[in-house]
Scaffold this motif. Structure first.
Motif, PDB file in Angstrom:
ATOM      1  N   VAL A  77       0.847  -1.197   0.000  1.00  0.00           N
ATOM      2  CA  VAL A  77       0.000   0.000   0.000  1.00  0.00           C
ATOM      3  C   VAL A  77       0.880   1.243   0.000  1.00  0.00           C
ATOM      4  O   VAL A  77       0.618   2.203  -0.742  1.00  0.00           O
ATOM      5  CB  VAL A  77      -0.963  -0.013   1.213  1.00  0.00           C
ATOM      6  CG1 VAL A  77      -1.609   1.346   1.421  1.00  0.00           C
ATOM      7  CG2 VAL A  77      -2.019  -1.078   1.027  1.00  0.00           C
ATOM      8  N   HIS A  78       1.930   1.224   0.808  1.00  0.00           N
ATOM      9  CA  HIS A  78       2.860   2.349   0.834  1.00  0.00           C
ATOM     10  C   HIS A  78       3.474   2.558  -0.562  1.00  0.00           C
ATOM     11  O   HIS A  78       3.570   3.695  -1.044  1.00  0.00           O
ATOM     12  CB  HIS A  78       3.953   2.118   1.879  1.00  0.00           C
ATOM     13  CG  HIS A  78       4.955   3.230   1.943  1.00  0.00           C
ATOM     14  ND1 HIS A  78       4.648   4.458   2.471  1.00  0.00           N
ATOM     15  CD2 HIS A  78       6.249   3.300   1.517  1.00  0.00           C
ATOM     16  CE1 HIS A  78       5.706   5.257   2.366  1.00  0.00           C
ATOM     17  NE2 HIS A  78       6.681   4.570   1.798  1.00  0.00           N
ATOM     18  N   HIS A  79       3.856   1.482  -1.196  1.00  0.00           N
ATOM     19  CA  HIS A  79       4.437   1.564  -2.544  1.00  0.00           C
ATOM     20  C   HIS A  79       3.451   2.203  -3.532  1.00  0.00           C
ATOM     21  O   HIS A  79       3.806   3.090  -4.299  1.00  0.00           O
ATOM     22  CB  HIS A  79       4.839   0.161  -3.023  1.00  0.00           C
ATOM     23  CG  HIS A  79       5.159   0.086  -4.476  1.00  0.00           C
ATOM     24  ND1 HIS A  79       6.354   0.545  -4.992  1.00  0.00           N
ATOM     25  CD2 HIS A  79       4.444  -0.371  -5.532  1.00  0.00           C
ATOM     26  CE1 HIS A  79       6.359   0.364  -6.308  1.00  0.00           C
ATOM     27  NE2 HIS A  79       5.211  -0.194  -6.647  1.00  0.00           N
ATOM     28  N   TYR A  80       2.204   1.743  -3.523  1.00  0.00           N
ATOM     29  CA  TYR A  80       1.209   2.233  -4.477  1.00  0.00           C
ATOM     30  C   TYR A  80       0.708   3.642  -4.152  1.00  0.00           C
ATOM     31  O   TYR A  80       0.054   4.268  -4.979  1.00  0.00           O
ATOM     32  CB  TYR A  80       0.035   1.265  -4.578  1.00  0.00           C
ATOM     33  CG  TYR A  80       0.409  -0.006  -5.293  1.00  0.00           C
ATOM     34  CD1 TYR A  80       0.760   0.009  -6.637  1.00  0.00           C
ATOM     35  CD2 TYR A  80       0.452  -1.211  -4.612  1.00  0.00           C
ATOM     36  CE1 TYR A  80       1.130  -1.143  -7.285  1.00  0.00           C
ATOM     37  CE2 TYR A  80       0.819  -2.379  -5.257  1.00  0.00           C
ATOM     38  CZ  TYR A  80       1.158  -2.344  -6.597  1.00  0.00           C
ATOM     39  OH  TYR A  80       1.527  -3.486  -7.237  1.00  0.00           O
ATOM     40  N   SER A  81       1.029   4.134  -2.975  1.00  0.00           N
ATOM     41  CA  SER A  81       0.608   5.491  -2.624  1.00  0.00           C
ATOM     42  C   SER A  81       1.654   6.538  -3.016  1.00  0.00           C
ATOM     43  O   SER A  81       1.411   7.730  -2.862  1.00  0.00           O
ATOM     44  CB  SER A  81       0.323   5.591  -1.127  1.00  0.00           C
ATOM     45  OG  SER A  81       1.519   5.448  -0.382  1.00  0.00           O
ATOM     46  N   ALA A  82       2.811   6.097  -3.514  1.00  0.00           N
ATOM     47  CA  ALA A  82       3.882   7.029  -3.884  1.00  0.00           C
ATOM     48  C   ALA A  82       3.398   7.990  -4.973  1.00  0.00           C
ATOM     49  O   ALA A  82       2.688   7.584  -5.895  1.00  0.00           O
ATOM     50  CB  ALA A  82       5.105   6.260  -4.369  1.00  0.00           C
ATOM     51  N   PRO A  83       3.763   9.254  -4.877  1.00  0.00           N
ATOM     52  CA  PRO A  83       3.317  10.248  -5.861  1.00  0.00           C
ATOM     53  C   PRO A  83       3.736   9.907  -7.294  1.00  0.00           C
ATOM     54  O   PRO A  83       3.034  10.242  -8.239  1.00  0.00           O
ATOM     55  CB  PRO A  83       3.988  11.547  -5.422  1.00  0.00           C
ATOM     56  CG  PRO A  83       4.428  11.318  -4.030  1.00  0.00           C
ATOM     57  CD  PRO A  83       4.573   9.846  -3.834  1.00  0.00           C
ATOM     58  N   ALA A  84       4.844   9.218  -7.434  1.00  0.00           N
ATOM     59  CA  ALA A  84       5.339   8.900  -8.771  1.00  0.00           C
ATOM     60  C   ALA A  84       4.613   7.703  -9.387  1.00  0.00           C
ATOM     61  O   ALA A  84       4.801   7.418 -10.568  1.00  0.00           O
ATOM     62  CB  ALA A  84       6.839   8.609  -8.713  1.00  0.00           C
ATOM     63  N   PHE A  85       3.791   7.008  -8.613  1.00  0.00           N
ATOM     64  CA  PHE A  85       3.109   5.838  -9.149  1.00  0.00           C
ATOM     65  C   PHE A  85       2.140   6.281 -10.236  1.00  0.00           C
ATOM     66  O   PHE A  85       1.408   7.243 -10.097  1.00  0.00           O
ATOM     67  CB  PHE A  85       2.376   5.070  -8.042  1.00  0.00           C
ATOM     68  CG  PHE A  85       1.973   3.702  -8.468  1.00  0.00           C
ATOM     69  CD1 PHE A  85       0.656   3.419  -8.783  1.00  0.00           C
ATOM     70  CD2 PHE A  85       2.916   2.694  -8.583  1.00  0.00           C
ATOM     71  CE1 PHE A  85       0.279   2.155  -9.190  1.00  0.00           C
ATOM     72  CE2 PHE A  85       2.547   1.425  -8.986  1.00  0.00           C
ATOM     73  CZ  PHE A  85       1.233   1.157  -9.294  1.00  0.00           C
ATOM     74  N   SER A  86       2.130   5.556 -11.337  1.00  0.00           N
ATOM     75  CA  SER A  86       1.403   5.988 -12.527  1.00  0.00           C
ATOM     76  C   SER A  86      -0.120   6.014 -12.359  1.00  0.00           C
ATOM     77  O   SER A  86      -0.793   6.789 -13.009  1.00  0.00           O
ATOM     78  CB  SER A  86       1.771   5.091 -13.708  1.00  0.00           C
ATOM     79  OG  SER A  86       1.389   3.762 -13.419  1.00  0.00           O
ATOM     80  N   SER A  87      -0.686   5.177 -11.520  1.00  0.00           N
ATOM     81  CA  SER A  87      -2.132   5.136 -11.352  1.00  0.00           C
ATOM     82  C   SER A  87      -2.493   5.673  -9.971  1.00  0.00           C
ATOM     83  O   SER A  87      -2.174   5.058  -8.964  1.00  0.00           O
ATOM     84  CB  SER A  87      -2.640   3.703 -11.505  1.00  0.00           C
ATOM     85  OG  SER A  87      -4.023   3.660 -11.322  1.00  0.00           O
ATOM     86  N   ALA A  88      -3.127   6.813  -9.949  1.00  0.00           N
ATOM     87  CA  ALA A  88      -3.471   7.431  -8.657  1.00  0.00           C
ATOM     88  C   ALA A  88      -4.669   6.707  -8.047  1.00  0.00           C
ATOM     89  O   ALA A  88      -5.724   6.612  -8.648  1.00  0.00           O
ATOM     90  CB  ALA A  88      -3.793   8.900  -8.865  1.00  0.00           C
ATOM     91  N   TYR A  89      -4.465   6.182  -6.854  1.00  0.00           N
ATOM     92  CA  TYR A  89      -5.551   5.545  -6.123  1.00  0.00           C
ATOM     93  C   TYR A  89      -6.163   6.576  -5.189  1.00  0.00           C
ATOM     94  O   TYR A  89      -5.537   7.548  -4.818  1.00  0.00           O
ATOM     95  CB  TYR A  89      -5.037   4.344  -5.333  1.00  0.00           C
ATOM     96  CG  TYR A  89      -4.623   3.198  -6.229  1.00  0.00           C
ATOM     97  CD1 TYR A  89      -5.578   2.409  -6.835  1.00  0.00           C
ATOM     98  CD2 TYR A  89      -3.287   2.926  -6.470  1.00  0.00           C
ATOM     99  CE1 TYR A  89      -5.218   1.360  -7.658  1.00  0.00           C
ATOM    100  CE2 TYR A  89      -2.915   1.879  -7.289  1.00  0.00           C
ATOM    101  CZ  TYR A  89      -3.884   1.097  -7.883  1.00  0.00           C
ATOM    102  OH  TYR A  89      -3.530   0.065  -8.695  1.00  0.00           O
TER     103      TYR A  89
END
Length: 163
Positions: free
Chosen positions: A24-36
């Motif tokens: 979850v921490h990984h996918y919340s990163a600002p640079a992640f391509s898909s904003a959750y």
């Protein structure tokens, strides 16, 4: 012993919760391509609660329900046939509910439906507001609305509505 097997299971579930928290921490990163959206915050809270209380059955059940709901929601990629069908049903639900309400209440319906069916962070409060709106519908409109919610809603929305 059986208690050892149960301990091993609970330990494995606890380790899985830590891994989910890290993901979850990984996918919340600002640079992640898909904003959750708010599902990130909801998962963080549920993982943290379970990590604090790894033997609390309710905390574990809450984490499992939330993970399942988010998994199913995100298994419908945008622009897919399933996604479009879900969006169509949400629009239909909005129209069904709006038909039986006064002008002031009609304007609230799209936001309440969206929060109730797509946002884990606000689902409970939206469910309470939706329950109030549903109580104002005619029997036919109520039955249609409940059918749509049952078809496309997550367990998180169904439980407060008694479905």
């Amino acid at each position: 012993m059986l208690s050892d097997a149960c301990f091993d299971f609970l330990q494995a579930f606890s380790i899985a919760a830590v891994k989910l928290f890290q993901d979850v921490h990984h996918y919340s990163a600002p640079a992640f391509s898909s904003a959750y959206g708010p599902e990130i915050a909801a998962l963080r809270r549920a993982c943290a609660k379970f990590q604090e209380q790894p033997y609390d059955a309710e905390a574990g059940a809450e984490l499992l329900r939330l993970a399942k709901t988010i998994m199913f929601f995100h298994d419908t990629p945008p622009s897919s046939e399933k996604w479009e069908a879900r969006r169509h049903e949400m629009k239909r639900l909005i129209q069904v509910i709006q038909n039986d309400l006064d002008e002031a209440e009609r304007g609230l319906v799209p936001q309440i439906v969206s929060e109730a069916l797509t946002s884990e962070d606000t689902t409970n409060s939206a469910a309470i507001r939706m329950k109030g709106l549903l109580s104002k519908l005619t029997k036919g409109a109520y039955d249609i609305a409940i059918k749509i919610i049952s078809d496309i809603g997550s367990e998180v929305i169904k439980k407060p509505l008694g479905l």
